[in-house]
Scaffold this active site. Structure first.
Site, PDB file in Angstrom:
ATOM      1  N   SER A 199       0.830  -1.204   0.000  1.00 28.94           N
ATOM      2  CA  SER A 199       0.000   0.000   0.000  1.00 28.94           C
ATOM      3  C   SER A 199       0.869   1.259   0.000  1.00 28.94           C
ATOM      4  O   SER A 199       1.772   1.395   0.822  1.00 28.94           O
ATOM      5  CB  SER A 199      -0.897  -0.022   1.236  1.00 28.94           C
ATOM      6  N   GLY A 200       0.611   2.130  -0.917  1.00 30.32           N
ATOM      7  CA  GLY A 200       1.358   3.380  -1.001  1.00 30.32           C
ATOM      8  C   GLY A 200       2.601   3.283  -1.871  1.00 30.32           C
ATOM      9  O   GLY A 200       3.367   4.236  -1.989  1.00 30.32           O
ATOM     10  N   THR A 237      -1.553   2.679  -8.087  1.00 27.81           N
ATOM     11  CA  THR A 237      -2.644   3.404  -8.744  1.00 27.81           C
ATOM     12  C   THR A 237      -2.094   4.493  -9.657  1.00 27.81           C
ATOM     13  O   THR A 237      -2.566   4.672 -10.781  1.00 27.81           O
ATOM     14  CB  THR A 237      -3.592   3.983  -7.687  1.00 27.81           C
ATOM     15  N   ASN A 287      -1.275   5.554   3.106  1.00 29.52           N
ATOM     16  CA  ASN A 287      -1.393   6.211   1.805  1.00 29.52           C
ATOM     17  C   ASN A 287      -2.579   7.174   1.833  1.00 29.52           C
ATOM     18  O   ASN A 287      -3.670   6.800   2.240  1.00 29.52           O
ATOM     19  CB  ASN A 287      -1.614   5.109   0.743  1.00 29.52           C
ATOM     20  N   SER A 303      -5.434   5.723  -0.700  1.00 30.30           N
ATOM     21  CA  SER A 303      -5.294   4.270  -0.762  1.00 30.30           C
ATOM     22  C   SER A 303      -6.522   3.638  -1.419  1.00 30.30           C
ATOM     23  O   SER A 303      -7.663   3.965  -1.087  1.00 30.30           O
ATOM     24  CB  SER A 303      -5.117   3.738   0.652  1.00 30.30           C
ATOM     25  N   SER A 304      -6.260   2.736  -2.347  1.00 33.21           N
ATOM     26  CA  SER A 304      -7.372   2.042  -3.016  1.00 33.21           C
ATOM     27  C   SER A 304      -7.980   1.075  -2.018  1.00 33.21           C
ATOM     28  O   SER A 304      -7.280   0.212  -1.487  1.00 33.21           O
ATOM     29  CB  SER A 304      -6.858   1.253  -4.214  1.00 33.21           C
ATOM     30  N   GLY A 318      -2.737  -2.913  -2.139  1.00 36.11           N
ATOM     31  CA  GLY A 318      -1.443  -3.518  -1.837  1.00 36.11           C
ATOM     32  C   GLY A 318      -1.457  -4.201  -0.484  1.00 36.11           C
ATOM     33  O   GLY A 318      -2.334  -3.960   0.354  1.00 36.11           O
ATOM     34  N   GLU A 370      -0.959  -4.954   3.159  1.00 33.12           N
ATOM     35  CA  GLU A 370      -0.932  -3.950   4.224  1.00 33.12           C
ATOM     36  C   GLU A 370      -0.986  -4.577   5.602  1.00 33.12           C
ATOM     37  O   GLU A 370      -1.576  -5.633   5.817  1.00 33.12           O
ATOM     38  CB  GLU A 370      -2.062  -2.928   4.046  1.00 33.12           C
TER      39      GLU A 370
HETATM   40  N1  LIG Z   1       5.128   8.193 -10.100  1.00 27.43           N
HETATM   41  C1  LIG Z   1       4.801   8.967  -9.084  1.00 27.43           C
HETATM   42  N2  LIG Z   1       5.102  10.278  -9.120  1.00 27.43           N
HETATM   43  C2  LIG Z   1       4.788  11.061  -8.110  1.00 27.43           C
HETATM   44  N3  LIG Z   1       4.170  10.643  -6.983  1.00 27.43           N
HETATM   45  C3  LIG Z   1       3.829   9.360  -6.875  1.00 27.43           C
HETATM   46  C4  LIG Z   1       4.128   8.443  -7.930  1.00 27.43           C
HETATM   47  N4  LIG Z   1       3.679   7.252  -7.561  1.00 27.43           N
HETATM   48  C5  LIG Z   1       3.132   7.393  -6.337  1.00 27.43           C
HETATM   49  N5  LIG Z   1       3.211   8.661  -5.936  1.00 27.43           N
HETATM   50  C6  LIG Z   1       2.715   9.205  -4.647  1.00 27.43           C
HETATM   51  O1  LIG Z   1       2.440   8.111  -3.803  1.00 27.43           O
HETATM   52  C7  LIG Z   1       1.095   8.129  -3.391  1.00 27.43           C
HETATM   53  C8  LIG Z   1       0.582   6.740  -3.268  1.00 27.43           C
HETATM   54  O2  LIG Z   1       0.538   6.133  -4.516  1.00 27.43           O
HETATM   55  P1  LIG Z   1      -0.638   5.158  -4.928  1.00 27.43           P
HETATM   56  O3  LIG Z   1      -1.927   5.666  -4.474  1.00 27.43           O
HETATM   57  O4  LIG Z   1      -0.451   4.903  -6.356  1.00 27.43           O
HETATM   58  O5  LIG Z   1      -0.276   3.876  -4.100  1.00 27.43           O
HETATM   59  P2  LIG Z   1      -0.913   2.432  -4.202  1.00 27.43           P
HETATM   60  O6  LIG Z   1       0.219   1.501  -4.451  1.00 27.43           O
HETATM   61  O7  LIG Z   1      -1.999   2.447  -5.171  1.00 27.43           O
HETATM   62  O8  LIG Z   1      -1.449   2.179  -2.757  1.00 27.43           O
HETATM   63  P3  LIG Z   1      -2.752   1.395  -2.262  1.00 27.43           P
HETATM   64  O9  LIG Z   1      -2.417  -0.044  -2.298  1.00 27.43           O
HETATM   65  O10 LIG Z   1      -2.932   1.877  -0.898  1.00 27.43           O
HETATM   66  O11 LIG Z   1      -3.853   1.782  -3.156  1.00 27.43           O
HETATM   67  C9  LIG Z   1       0.371   8.932  -4.439  1.00 27.43           C
HETATM   68  O12 LIG Z   1      -0.760   9.565  -3.907  1.00 27.43           O
HETATM   69  C10 LIG Z   1       1.426   9.967  -4.846  1.00 27.43           C
HETATM   70  O13 LIG Z   1       1.454  11.019  -3.932  1.00 27.43           O
HETATM   71 MG   LIG Z   2      -3.970   2.233  -5.133  1.00 25.96          MG
END
Ligand SMILES: Nc1ncnc2c1ncn2[C@@H]1O[C@H](COP(=O)(O)OP(=O)(O)OP(=O)(O)O)[C@@H](O)[C@H]1O
Ligand SMILES: [Mg+2]
Length: 1081
Positions: free
Chosen positions: A166-167, A171, A218, A221-222, A476, A478
């Site tokens: 997660s994070g 996404t 996050n 977070s999804s 992800g 967690e």
């Molecule tokens: N390529 C990127 N460029 C800039 N910031 C990023 C990038 N990837 C992730 N982030 C930052 O990290 C944060 C978390 O990313 P994201 O929501 O994609 O995580 P996740 O893997 O989908 O987590 P979860 O499993 O909780 O959904 C985003 O809100 C953003 O602030």
């Molecule tokens: Mg996500």
């Protein structure tokens, strides 16, 4: 090229590391994101970092050992040794060049930069468009392009699986991938494709608003799993899509852990909706809420609920939600806000750090907005005003809402009774209702989006095969302080995906080498199948035990479920609980169990497992919502139609539904060509500056990245069956194009690769060829493209030629047709014309019809002649025949054939009327004597005799004899020669009237016609034609010579007659010459 990047960024592909060890891997991973910088330990008071759970390490021999959490060492995100502790400076330009991506072969490793990066713009997209992986530095776009190309080239479905905790950035990655695919497709700007792309992109924003929430890991977070298929037509343009959503963490609606929020949608509504809308939804901004914010001070966050509200409302409109539908969405959100604990609404306006300062905060957290009390035996709603509000929002009657909240209709045999809830049951029902309507709302939104984006009117027979790229972005792995049923499901899902990765990348690959007989040293890896089995196995797995517990009649508690687990899984290496490990104080008796996941140990609390798995919602609520007068709401609850007495099958439990959906998801992914993005989360504090070494190392370990490098390094990037390989590349080599005559396909492939100089880069298995480096494949592809291009040009030329030919033929046909049409038009009425069309001008024929025209003219001429002849008398016909014979014989060889005048034949009477009666007498005598039928020709002549003297005579030719007559003796016959003795005639080419009759006995008769009236009339043509025609009618041959001098025989002596022109010669006459005679005229 990626491999030639400056060393300060490390190796672009981990496969290129000098040695493959965890240390080397980590050193390279650190170098990738930035330039060489110093490292600094972050003072712990500034960043409070959660300690890591136990880590388990998989050894090469396959054992697993648990390592206690290491004190987290934080370092500035940089190269160098993480143990050193130089000074601290916050102004380092990290991620300057945006190298946050690297490869393991075709797997992208991404490190979350936690800051906006300038690497996703139009320029970058252009750099990656249509390029091969090795041509540009590692990037998400490269993998998206590879998946797209694979789909287009091989017409095969592909999928991009994004994993990480997660994070870690899954996404975000999925959104960039979709943006890239949208940007590179639809070059012809078709409106429908643009619409579909727009919908696909816009759907993200709506889904995130309703399915994402701020967690401690996050900010966005999804809280649901998302798998999106993008459908492409044969040209590679997106024509639609489909979203599958997986288990929404709906318990978040009623409860959030410290520091977390509910779904964004609630906060967006409260902060972003106009005052009037809020008023209509009965939502007031509470002044005390503002106090809470003030107490805690402003907490910085990346979330801007107000602006997001507008963006989501716009997106919903663009996607096609109607105003009624959007209003219903708001009403449902408001209903939930009115139902659920009051604090949720308060939390809209602040964040958890602020709440620490609020007295009794935890007490208030458990209170609902809608509260129940009791009056003796009866359960009551405390704040009854809310019932009216709920009724209004749900478009139903107040008493129905109240009844559904306080009573439960139960069928006992034939009777139906209303059973009152206890206040505890009523609260349970209220919470279940809040969760259920939110979940239903979410699924309905996904369904509506699917309605809009699904592929419509696609006919594979017309449009070609419809291919798909799937993008998987799922919650992800967690670990929270309190992990419940949802975390259990989420982590199980991550186990499944890891298993898929192992299956496809590590296991199957190695097994294939062995099967194909390729020399191979096995590479050990940790196989998490054992954990997957622990969760999903029939009868023994945790889901099964849970379902069994839920199915038991009577009161089954969460503790009893834990006991059942302990009984069944006591010996499992990855399961434990306090009962099984009494000394482990991190586990609570009768509450916790621990699973040793592939990504770390997680302690789950069984509290709520049974309820959440049963996922009961009283039927009364379903009927209440189905009977709403709001059609949108009604449509969300079709099962409310069933009456209480109708027996319904026991629904599948939430756990089983989730398990089944995961199994089918994995099956679906396994059927496609997979591409992986492995996301690494560099720190727990969302900092763009921190690279927590141990944290990252832990992820590298559990993701199996090192094993991935090893398999990849030793392995082959590409494999194909020999037949398939030949089918694709046979045009490259002369040995294989168009078909090879070598003993086997394997031999042919070997020859082909030898020819290109790639033999060393390939291994030859039993049924497949294995290519070690991608570059070889790219080079083969390039050569193929060139050949195909040449072929295409040749085909193009051929097609053009064919087209020209077709045009030519059509033109010819057109010319021929128009010629014939013209001839037809001009000659159609010639039959009725006076001259039978002689005056009609023939149209010019096209070249190809010249001979045809000749034939046509002949036909016409014949017809014309026939029309002339058919009206003639027998005499006239004879005359025509004679004239034709003259023409055939003398045309162009003699001047003046006399064709213009009528041919009378018997001229003696006409030329010498004074002696006509004597001639008639003689002629009648001869007819009687010789029995001839008619006189063909007669004329006065000058004749040379055997004494070389010339005399006047007359000749008469009948159908039987040639007579010589003496005009001075009343045309007394002097000599008759039967016509069958006449073998030929000789005439000169001039105008003279000389004619020599050749006879069989060589006594030729040499005469010159004379005494014609009118004078100078030319009769030679007539004489020749008449005789020829007669001979022809008797089927005999008559030789006609045209010459000057004329060869002839006089009494057996050869001599010549020469025609000479002499001035002063009044009459033509013969004189003797040395070799014969001269006719002077
Ligand atoms: N390529 C990127 N460029 C800039 N910031 C990023 C990038 N990837 C992730 N982030 C930052 O990290 C944060 C978390 O990313 P994201 O929501 O994609 O995580 P996740 O893997 O989908 O987590 P979860 O499993 O909780 O959904 C985003 O809100 C953003 O602030
Ligand atoms: Mg996500």
């Amino acid at each position: 090229m990626a491999e030639q990047e400056s060393l300060e960024f490390g190796k672009a592909d981990f496969v290129l590391l000098d040695t493959v060890s965890l240390e080397d891997f980590m050193a390279n991973l650190k170098l990738r994101p930035t330039r060489q910088q110093n490292i600094a330990v972050i003072p712990s008071r500034r960043w409070k970092v959660r300690s890591l759970p136990h880590v388990f390490v998989h050894h090469e021999q396959g054992e697993i050992s648990s390592v206690p959490p290491v004190d987290t060492k934080l370092c500035w995100w940089s190269g160098g040794n993480h143990d050193s502790q130089p000074g601290l400076s916050e102004s380092y330009p990290v991620f300057e060049k945006g190298r946050i991506y690297s490869y393991i072969g075709e797997v992208v490793v991404s490190v979350n930069p936690y800051r906006a990066m300038n690497i996703y713009g139009r320029d970058t997209i252009e750099q990656y468009k249509g390029r091969e992986l090795y041509e540009r530095p590692p990037h998400l776009f490269a993998i998206a392009d590879a998946a797209y190309k694979a789909m287009k080239r091989r017409n095969k479905d592909s999928c991009i699986v994004i994993s990480g905790e997660s994070g870690a950035g899954k996404t975000e990655a999925s959104k960039y991938i979709m943006q890239y695919i949208a940007a590179i497709t639809n070059p012809s700007q078709r409106a429908e494709v643009e619409r579909v792309k727009n919908m696909l992109l816009k759907s993200n924003c709506v889904l995130e608003a309703f399915g994402n929430a701020k967690t401690n890991r996050n900010d966005n977070s999804s809280r649901f799993g998302k798998y999106m298929d993008i459908n492409f037509d044969f040209k590679g343009d997106p024509i639609g899509g489909h979203i599958n959503n997986y288990l929404l963490e709906k318990s978040r609606v009623i409860f959030q852990q410290e520091g977390e929020r509910s779904f964004h949608s609630f906060y967006q509504l409260v902060k972003g909706a106009p005052e009037s809308l809020l008023r209509s939804l009965h939502i007031k901004k509470d002044s005390t809420a503002n106090d809470y914010i003030k107490v805690g001070g402003h907490v910085k966050s990346s979330i801007n609920d107000g602006a997001d509200f507008k963006a989501v409302a716009d997106a919903m409109k663009v996607i096609g939600f109607t105003t009624d539908e959007i209003q219903t969405v708001y009403k449902i959100l408001a209903t939930i806000l009115h139902l659920v604990p009051y604090l949720v609404l308060m939390l809209c306006l602040g964040y958890l750090p602020a709440l620490h300062c609020i007295p009794n905060v935890h007490k208030r957290r458990s209170e609902g907005n809608l509260k129940f009390g009791s009056d003796g035996d009866a359960t009551l709603i405390e704040n009854t005003k809310l019932v009216a509000v709920l009724a209004e929002l749900l478009s139903t009657k107040e008493e129905n809402v109240e009844k559904a909240l306080l009573y439960r209709t139960v069928a006992t045999g034939r009777d139906v009774i209303d059973k009152q809830h206890t206040d505890k049951e009523a609260s349970y029902g209220r919470d279940a209702l809040a969760k259920a309507i939110y979940e239903r709302l979410f699924c309905w939104i996904v369904g509506r989006i699917n309605d809009v984006i699904e592929v419509k009117n696609y006919d594979a027979r017309i449009h070609g095969k419809n291919t798909v790229i799937g993008v998987l972005d799922i919650y992800g792995f967690e670990i929270f302080q309190n992990n419940s049923f949802e975390q259990f499901c989420i982590n199980y899902c991550n186990e499944k995906l890891q298993q898929l990765f192992i299956q496809l990348v590590l296991k199957q690959e190695q097994e294939e080498y062995q099967r194909e007989g390729i020399p191979w040293i096995h590479i050990d890896y940790f196989n998490n199948q054992i954990i997957v089995d622990l969760v999903e196995q029939q009868h023994k797995g945790i889901f099964s035990v849970l379902d069994e517990a839920c199915m038991n009649v009577g009161k089954v508690t969460d503790e009893m479920f834990l006991q059942a687990l302990n009984g069944k899984l006591a010996k499992h290496a990855h399961y434990t609980s306090r009962k099984l490990s009494p000394t482990d104080k991190s586990l609570e008796f009768d509450r916790d169990f621990r699973i040793r996941h592939y990504a770390g140990d997680v302690v789950y609390s069984v509290v709520g497992f049974i309820d959440k798995n049963k996922d009961t919602l009283f039927q009364d609520f379903k009927r209440l919502l189905y009977n709403s007068s709001n059609p949108v709401l009604k449509a969300m609850w079709p099962e409310g139609k069933l009456s209480i007495t109708e027996v319904t099958k026991r629904p599948l439990t939430a756990g089983t539904l989730f398990k089944n959906s995961m199994i089918s998801l994995v099956e679906n992914l396994a059927s496609k060509e997979p591409y992986y993005v492995r996301c690494v989360k560099p720190n727990d504090v969302k900092s763009p500056l921190l690279f927590e070494y141990e944290r990252c190392k832990h992820q590298v370990e559990y993701l199996g990245l090192l094993e991935n490098v090893r398999v990849r390094r030793a392995g082959f990037a590409n494999r194909q069956t020999y037949a398939r390989f030949l089918q694709r590349y046979k045009m490259i080599s002369e040995f294989t194009w168009p078909n090879h005559d070598l003993p086997s396909d394997q031999e042919a492939v070997r020859r082909l690769l030898q020819g290109c100089g790639f033999e060393q880069d390939a291994a030859f298995g039993k049924t497949k060829v294995f290519i070690r480096t991608p570059r070889t494949i790219f080079s083969l592809e390039e050569q193929r493209a060139e050949m195909v291009w040449r072929g295409t040009i040749a085909r193009m030329r051929y097609r053009r030629m064919r087209a020209a030919l077709t045009i030519l033929q059509a033109y010819r046909r057109y010319k021929v047709k128009s010629y014939i049409r013209e001839v037809n038009a001009r000659f159609r009425n010639v039959g009725s014309m006076k001259d039978r069309g002689r005056h009609v001008k023939w149209p010019t024929p096209p070249k190809v019809l010249r001979r045809f025209e000749e034939a046509l003219r002949n036909i016409y001429n014949r017809w014309w002649a026939w029309t002339l002849i058919k009206g003639l008398s027998p005499e006239e016909k004879l005359q025509v025949k004679a004239k034709v014979a003259t023409l055939e014989c003398l045309k162009g060889q003699r001047a003046d054939l006399g064709l213009q005048r009528a041919w009378e034949g018997n001229y003696v009477k006409r030329d010498t009327p004074e002696r006509a009666s004597s001639f008639t007498l003689v002629s009648s005598d001869l007819q009687r004597k010789d029995k001839f039928m008619r006189v063909l020709f007669s004329c006065n002549v000058r004749k040379i005799n055997r004494f070389n003297k010339s005399e006047n005579r007359a000749v008469m030719i009948t159908d039987r004899h040639l007579y010589k007559l003496d005009p001075l003796k009343q045309y007394k016959p002097m000599k008759s020669t039967p016509l069958y003795n006449v073998t030929g005639l000789s005439v000169s080419p001039g105008k003279d009237q000389l004619v020599v009759f050749h006879t069989k006995d060589s006594r030729d008769l040499i005469v010159c016609l004379q005494g014609m009236v009118p004078a100078g009339e030319s009769r030679i043509g007539e004489l020749v034609g008449t005789l020829l025609s007669h001979f022809k009618s008797e089927k005999r041959k008559l030789q006609v010579n045209i010459a000057n001098p004329i060869q002839c025989s006089m009494n057996g002596r050869k001599c010549t007659v020469v025609v000479e022109t002499k001035i002063n010669q009044s009459q033509p006459d013969f004189t003797k010459s040395r070799s014969g005679y001269i006719l002077a005229g």
